[in-house]
Design a protein around this motif. Structure first.
Motif, PDB file in Angstrom:
ATOM      1  N   UNK A  12      47.021  75.509  44.786  1.00 40.26           N
ATOM      2  CA  UNK A  12      47.142  74.967  43.442  1.00 40.26           C
ATOM      3  C   UNK A  12      46.471  73.618  43.285  1.00 40.26           C
ATOM      4  N   UNK A  13      46.367  72.853  44.354  1.00 37.73           N
ATOM      5  CA  UNK A  13      45.761  71.524  44.281  1.00 37.73           C
ATOM      6  C   UNK A  13      44.314  71.543  44.729  1.00 37.73           C
ATOM      7  N   UNK A  14      43.646  72.678  44.615  1.00 36.91           N
ATOM      8  CA  UNK A  14      42.261  72.792  45.079  1.00 36.91           C
ATOM      9  C   UNK A  14      41.327  71.864  44.320  1.00 36.91           C
ATOM     10  N   UNK A  15      41.741  71.412  43.123  1.00 34.98           N
ATOM     11  CA  UNK A  15      40.912  70.474  42.371  1.00 34.98           C
ATOM     12  C   UNK A  15      40.798  69.149  43.110  1.00 34.98           C
ATOM     13  N   UNK A  16      41.769  68.861  43.977  1.00 36.97           N
ATOM     14  CA  UNK A  16      41.738  67.627  44.767  1.00 36.97           C
ATOM     15  C   UNK A  16      41.481  67.963  46.226  1.00 36.97           C
ATOM     16  N   UNK A  17      40.598  68.905  46.471  1.00 33.40           N
ATOM     17  CA  UNK A  17      40.376  69.428  47.818  1.00 33.40           C
ATOM     18  C   UNK A  17      40.006  68.334  48.803  1.00 33.40           C
ATOM     19  N   UNK A  18      39.341  67.308  48.332  1.00 32.34           N
ATOM     20  CA  UNK A  18      38.924  66.235  49.237  1.00 32.34           C
ATOM     21  C   UNK A  18      40.119  65.528  49.853  1.00 32.34           C
ATOM     22  N   UNK A  19      41.243  65.535  49.128  1.00 34.39           N
ATOM     23  CA  UNK A  19      42.413  64.795  49.592  1.00 34.39           C
ATOM     24  C   UNK A  19      43.504  65.713  50.126  1.00 34.39           C
ATOM     25  N   UNK A  20      43.302  67.027  50.022  1.00 29.15           N
ATOM     26  CA  UNK A  20      44.294  67.967  50.505  1.00 29.15           C
ATOM     27  C   UNK A  20      43.915  68.402  51.905  1.00 29.15           C
ATOM     28  N   UNK A  21      44.836  68.370  52.885  1.00 33.75           N
ATOM     29  CA  UNK A  21      44.505  68.832  54.232  1.00 33.75           C
ATOM     30  C   UNK A  21      44.145  70.308  54.215  1.00 33.75           C
ATOM     31  N   UNK A  22      43.395  70.741  55.239  1.00 30.84           N
ATOM     32  CA  UNK A  22      43.080  72.158  55.355  1.00 30.84           C
ATOM     33  C   UNK A  22      44.360  72.968  55.431  1.00 30.84           C
ATOM     34  N   UNK A  23      45.351  72.445  56.114  1.00 34.76           N
ATOM     35  CA  UNK A  23      46.671  73.069  56.152  1.00 34.76           C
ATOM     36  C   UNK A  23      47.678  71.949  55.952  1.00 34.76           C
ATOM     37  N   UNK A  24      48.616  72.062  54.984  1.00 39.60           N
ATOM     38  CA  UNK A  24      49.569  70.993  54.762  1.00 39.60           C
ATOM     39  C   UNK A  24      50.289  70.626  56.053  1.00 39.60           C
ATOM     40  N   UNK A  77      52.512  80.416  43.316  1.00 36.22           N
ATOM     41  CA  UNK A  77      51.725  79.742  42.293  1.00 36.22           C
ATOM     42  C   UNK A  77      52.618  78.840  41.445  1.00 36.22           C
ATOM     43  N   UNK A  78      52.040  77.885  40.700  1.00 37.36           N
ATOM     44  CA  UNK A  78      52.854  76.992  39.868  1.00 37.36           C
ATOM     45  C   UNK A  78      53.777  77.743  38.904  1.00 37.36           C
ATOM     46  N   UNK A  79      53.251  78.801  38.262  1.00 37.78           N
ATOM     47  CA  UNK A  79      54.098  79.559  37.342  1.00 37.78           C
ATOM     48  C   UNK A  79      55.211  80.289  38.086  1.00 37.78           C
ATOM     49  N   UNK A  80      54.958  80.627  39.368  1.00 34.86           N
ATOM     50  CA  UNK A  80      55.987  81.283  40.172  1.00 34.86           C
ATOM     51  C   UNK A  80      57.127  80.318  40.480  1.00 34.86           C
ATOM     52  N   UNK A  81      56.777  79.099  40.919  1.00 38.17           N
ATOM     53  CA  UNK A  81      57.819  78.141  41.291  1.00 38.17           C
ATOM     54  C   UNK A  81      58.652  77.756  40.079  1.00 38.17           C
ATOM     55  N   UNK A  82      58.025  77.703  38.895  1.00 41.71           N
ATOM     56  CA  UNK A  82      58.786  77.414  37.676  1.00 41.71           C
ATOM     57  C   UNK A  82      59.759  78.545  37.364  1.00 41.71           C
ATOM     58  N   UNK A  83      59.282  79.787  37.482  1.00 41.60           N
ATOM     59  CA  UNK A  83      60.156  80.932  37.225  1.00 41.60           C
ATOM     60  C   UNK A  83      61.284  81.005  38.244  1.00 41.60           C
ATOM     61  N   UNK A  84      60.984  80.650  39.493  1.00 42.51           N
ATOM     62  CA  UNK A  84      62.007  80.684  40.545  1.00 42.51           C
ATOM     63  C   UNK A  84      63.099  79.652  40.295  1.00 42.51           C
ATOM     64  N   UNK A  85      62.705  78.432  39.919  1.00 44.60           N
ATOM     65  CA  UNK A  85      63.710  77.399  39.661  1.00 44.60           C
ATOM     66  C   UNK A  85      64.515  77.705  38.398  1.00 44.60           C
TER      67      UNK A  85
END
Length: 341
Positions: free
Chosen positions: A301-313, A138-146
């Motif tokens: 995390x980018x589900x708000x832009x689902x129309x532009x996000x591939x089903x699998x990156x 999740x976004x908060x996870x990647x921030x904590x990791x960095x």
């Protein structure tokens, strides 16, 4: 004067059959698979050739009954504690490696032969299990990791790896295969182009060439493009691989390209250091996260832009702009910010 026969003598054919390098594999066949895949296929063939040699048989030409027996042996516990049976998915991948090697040696293998198919079906029925679903970061996870990373060269590099891999939904092999410029090195898997609005990645992926746009983030702490720029600047990298190994003291870069295994180790280490899912034992936490967690994190995390996000990156977007508008539409959708960075 006698002409040299086209076919090599039997003893030389046998030697080549046990070699890890296919004797007839051309440059185009080699280029069709990644370096890691070719290494795995070479190991698969070496193991099969040794298994055949111990049983007094030749691996060439392929004999379906021998291959079926070999696959069954992989699922059978050995006499020593270290000889553990392989998972059904690993055995199926071994079969793919053998099929590739047989084809390169001029002996196409029919994987649908009833003896091979029956052996594989039995292994799946007896030893198969559902794949382990990796947890999305999740976004908060990647921030904590960095935030757990140091501020030396190694920390700058690893921060850029995590943020770029997350914001781009990249495979770990794609991350480390990037070059600074096009046609930079023979083992390049793509290149970067840093622009005002973000960085454009051109990747030679499993499904062919594709472009990935990574926009600039909302803050310096989480911006993948700024992290990449800082790494390139302080590491003094202007050509060749983007991500290089770093000396033990973290003060200078080395000449060799970073391995994709480092990305997997980096994710697991920073997950532990950041205390993510701390309620679980360390062994379970490590099993939950892998390189796939970065790709899954972007999609979630980018589900708000689902129309532009591939089903699998890594696959084609749902709506593809017209070619004549492609360049002016770059970074119109900023998935970095949509993903919380």
């Amino acid at each position: 004067m006698a002409q040299t026969p086209r076919n090599p003598p039997p003893e030389r054919r046998k030697l080549s059959s046990e070699s890890g390098v296919p004797p007839v594999a051309g440059s185009h066949a080699q280029a069709a698979a990644s370096e890691n895949t070719l290494k795995a296929y070479s190991k698969d063939w070496g193991h099969f050739a040794r298994w055949c040699r111990r049983r007094g048989t030749d691996p060439l030409p392929p004999a379906p009954d021998i291959i079926a027996l070999y696959l069954t042996s992989l699922a059978t516990p050995g006499t020593s504690p270290s000889a553990r049976p392989l998972a059904a998915s690993t055995i199926e991948r071994r079969l793919s490696g053998l099929a590739w090697n047989f084809t390169q040696r001029g002996f196409p293998l029919d994987r649908r032969d009833h003896r091979i198919a029956a052996a594989l079906a039995g292994i799946k029925r007896e030893h198969g299990r559902p794949p382990v679903q990796k947890e999305a970061i999740q976004p908060e996870d990647i921030m904590a990791m960095t935030d757990t990373l140091p501020h030396d060269l190694r920390g700058l590099r690893d921060r850029a790896i995590l943020l770029l891999g997350y914001a781009g939904g990249l495979r770990r092999s794609e991350i480390v295969s990037l070059d600074v410029r096009k046609d930079g090195t023979p083992d390049s898997g793509g290149w970067i182009e840093i622009m005002d609005q973000g960085v454009l990645l051109t990747l030679n992926a499993k499904s062919g060439w594709r472009e990935v746009e990574v926009g600039r983030g909302s803050s310096a702490r989480t911006c993948p493009v700024q992290a990449l720029e800082q790494w390139l600047h302080f590491a003094k990298i202007g050509f060749g691989p983007v991500f290089l190994r770093v000396s033990r003291d973290g003060k200078r870069t080395l000449d060799s390209r970073l391995s994709d295994k480092h990305v997997a180790r980096l994710i697991k280490k920073t997950v532990l250091d950041a205390g993510i899912r701390a309620e679980l034992p360390d062994k379970e936490r490590l099993a939950l996260f892998s390189g796939q967690s970065l790709r899954a994190g972007l999609a979630n995390s980018a589900s708000a832009c689902e129309r532009y996000v591939p089903q699998e990156p890594g696959h084609a977007p749902a709506e593809k702009p017209r070619p004549d508008r492609r360049r002016q539409d770059r970074f119109r959708i900023n998935l970095t910010r949509a993903a919380g960075l």
